[in-house]
Design a protein around this motif. Structure first.
Motif, PDB file in Angstrom:
ATOM      1  N   SER A  11      27.552 -26.159 -13.132  1.00 49.29           N
ATOM      2  CA  SER A  11      28.032 -24.999 -12.811  1.00 49.29           C
ATOM      3  C   SER A  11      27.886 -23.833 -11.500  1.00 49.29           C
ATOM      4  CB  SER A  11      27.887 -23.963 -14.016  1.00 49.29           C
ATOM      5  OG  SER A  11      27.776 -22.624 -13.745  1.00 49.29           O
ATOM      6  N   LEU A  23      26.544 -20.390 -10.145  1.00 51.44           N
ATOM      7  CA  LEU A  23      25.791 -19.160 -10.259  1.00 51.44           C
ATOM      8  C   LEU A  23      26.656 -18.159  -9.362  1.00 51.44           C
ATOM      9  CD1 LEU A  23      24.040 -17.325 -11.815  1.00 51.44           C
ATOM     10  CD2 LEU A  23      22.168 -18.354 -10.155  1.00 51.44           C
ATOM     11  N   SER A  27      34.202 -21.051 -15.550  1.00 52.92           N
ATOM     12  CA  SER A  27      32.524 -21.091 -16.433  1.00 52.92           C
ATOM     13  C   SER A  27      31.813 -20.855 -15.927  1.00 52.92           C
ATOM     14  CB  SER A  27      33.535 -22.760 -16.878  1.00 52.92           C
ATOM     15  OG  SER A  27      33.078 -23.360 -15.900  1.00 52.92           O
ATOM     16  N   ASN A  28      31.853 -20.462 -14.920  1.00 56.49           N
ATOM     17  CA  ASN A  28      30.508 -20.587 -13.850  1.00 56.49           C
ATOM     18  C   ASN A  28      29.421 -18.880 -14.524  1.00 56.49           C
ATOM     19  OD1 ASN A  28      30.804 -22.323 -11.976  1.00 56.49           O
ATOM     20  ND2 ASN A  28      32.785 -21.008 -10.741  1.00 56.49           N
ATOM     21  N   LYS A  29      28.548 -19.525 -13.617  1.00 58.25           N
ATOM     22  CA  LYS A  29      27.571 -17.941 -14.945  1.00 58.25           C
ATOM     23  C   LYS A  29      28.027 -16.806 -13.866  1.00 58.25           C
ATOM     24  CE  LYS A  29      24.116 -16.052 -16.786  1.00 58.25           C
ATOM     25  NZ  LYS A  29      23.979 -15.576 -17.529  1.00 58.25           N
ATOM     26  N   ILE A  59      26.949 -12.665 -13.231  1.00 55.44           N
ATOM     27  CA  ILE A  59      25.942 -11.802 -12.726  1.00 55.44           C
ATOM     28  C   ILE A  59      25.653 -10.348 -12.797  1.00 55.44           C
ATOM     29  CG2 ILE A  59      23.275 -11.095 -12.725  1.00 55.44           C
ATOM     30  CD1 ILE A  59      22.396 -14.307 -12.668  1.00 55.44           C
ATOM     31  N   ILE A 108      28.911 -10.774 -19.894  1.00 53.55           N
ATOM     32  CA  ILE A 108      28.299 -11.173 -18.731  1.00 53.55           C
ATOM     33  C   ILE A 108      26.759 -10.274 -18.365  1.00 53.55           C
ATOM     34  CG2 ILE A 108      28.808 -10.283 -16.952  1.00 53.55           C
ATOM     35  CD1 ILE A 108      31.621 -10.101 -16.987  1.00 53.55           C
ATOM     36  N   SER A 109      26.188 -10.973 -18.090  1.00 48.47           N
ATOM     37  CA  SER A 109      24.367 -11.551 -17.551  1.00 48.47           C
ATOM     38  C   SER A 109      24.093  -9.444 -16.559  1.00 48.47           C
ATOM     39  CB  SER A 109      23.233 -12.078 -17.049  1.00 48.47           C
ATOM     40  OG  SER A 109      23.418 -13.228 -18.314  1.00 48.47           O
TER      41      SER A 109
END
Ligand code: PGA
Length: 229
Positions: A2, A4, A32-34, A36, A52-53
Motif C-alpha cells: 500500500s 501513501l 486501498s492506499n493510505k 492523508i 481519512i487522516s
C-alpha cells in the motif's frame, strides 16, 4: 504494498468546498492506499470524523507562549490531528524556516505522538550548478541517526507547480540516498504529480507514495491518483 497518497490543499478552500471535496472523494475512491489530507489550519478540527487522516501544513517549534499566529503540536493533538507536514519549501521560503527550526518542529510533533511528514528538495540553481544530492544530505543531517520510521517527501522546488517532473532514474537516485541517510524512511515524491503521471511515478519508481498539491484540489482527479497503483 500500500502507498501513501497525500493531498496538500495549501491556502485553498472553504469549509463548504472542503466538505464537498470529502463527499466526492469518498464516493470516487475505492482503492486501498493510505490517504492523508493536509488542510488549512482553520478547518483541521472540522474534518477528523471522516475515515481519512488529516494533517496540518505546519506546526510551531515551541511548546507554548508568546508566539502570535503559531499553532503548537499539543493543540493539534487536542484536535485529533495525527500528521503534520514540516519543512515544505513554501514555509522555508515565506516563513524563513531553517533546518534547525524544522528539526525542532519534528521534536515537538514526536513529543505529542503526531507523525511528521518532512519535506526536502533543491532549488533550480542548486540542481543546475552544484551537487543537489549534497544539498539534500545537508537538509537531512539532523534526521540521520533516527531509528523511528520517518516519512520524507522529496519535493524539488523547481518541480512544484511547474509541470516539470524529474525522471524516474533521478527520483530513484534521491530515494536511495534518503534511505541511506535515514534507514527507516518512507520516501514520497512531490512536485507536479497529476492523474497523467501518477501511475508511472508510483509503479515504476521505488517511492512509497506521493504528495500532491494543485491536482489534489479536484476530488475526482485526486481519487484517480489515489487509485493509480
Ligand atoms: P504541486 O505541489 O503538486 O502543485 O506541484 C506539491 C507541493 O507543494 O506539495
Amino acid at each position: 504494498m500500500s502507498k501513501l497518497i497525500i493531498a496538500n490543499f495549501k491556502m485553498n478552500g472553504t469549509k463548504s468546498s472542503i466538505q464537498e471535496w470529502f463527499n466526492v472523494f469518498s464516493e470516487e475512491n475505492s482503492g486501498s492506499n493510505k490517504i492523508i489530507v493536509a488542510l488549512p489550519s482553520p478547518f483541521l478540527a472540522d474534518f477528523t470524523s471522516f475515515r481519512i487522516s488529516i494533517a496540518s501544513q505546519n506546526v510551531s517549534s515551541y511548546d507554548s507562549g508568546a508566539f502570535t499566529s503559531q499553532i503548537s503540536a499539543e493543540m493539534l493533538k487536542d484536535c485529533n490531528i495525527n500528521y503534520s507536514i514540516i519543512g515544505h519549501s513554501e514555509s522555508r521560503k515565506f516563513l524563513k524556516e531553517t533546518d534547525e527550526d524544522i528539526f525542532n518542529k519534528y521534536n515537538q510533533l514526536i513529543k505529542h505522538s503526531i507523525k511528521p511528514i518532512i519535506c526536502v528538495g533543491e532549488p533550480l540553481d542548486v540542481r543546475e550548478n552544484s551537487s543537489f544530492l549534497d544539498f539534500i544530505v545537508k537538509q537531512l543531517e539532523s534526521f540521520k541517526d533516527i531509528e523511528d520510521e520517518l516519512i520524507i517527501a522529496y519535493e524539488p522546488i523547481w518541480a512544484i507547480g511547474s509541470g516539470l517532473v524529474p525522471s524516474i532514474a533521478d527520483i530513484n537516485e534521491v530515494s536511495k540516498l534518503i534511505k541511506e541517510q535515514c534507514r527507516n524512511a518512507k520516501v514520497l515524491y512531490g512536485g507536479s504529480v497529476n492523474k497523467e503521471n501518477a501511475s508511472n511515478l508510483l509503479i515504476n519508481s521505488n517511492i512509497d507514495g506521493v504528495l500532491v498539491g494543485g491536482a489534489s484540489l479536484d476530488p475526482k482527479e485526486f481519487a484517480n491518483i489515489a487509485q493509480s497503483c
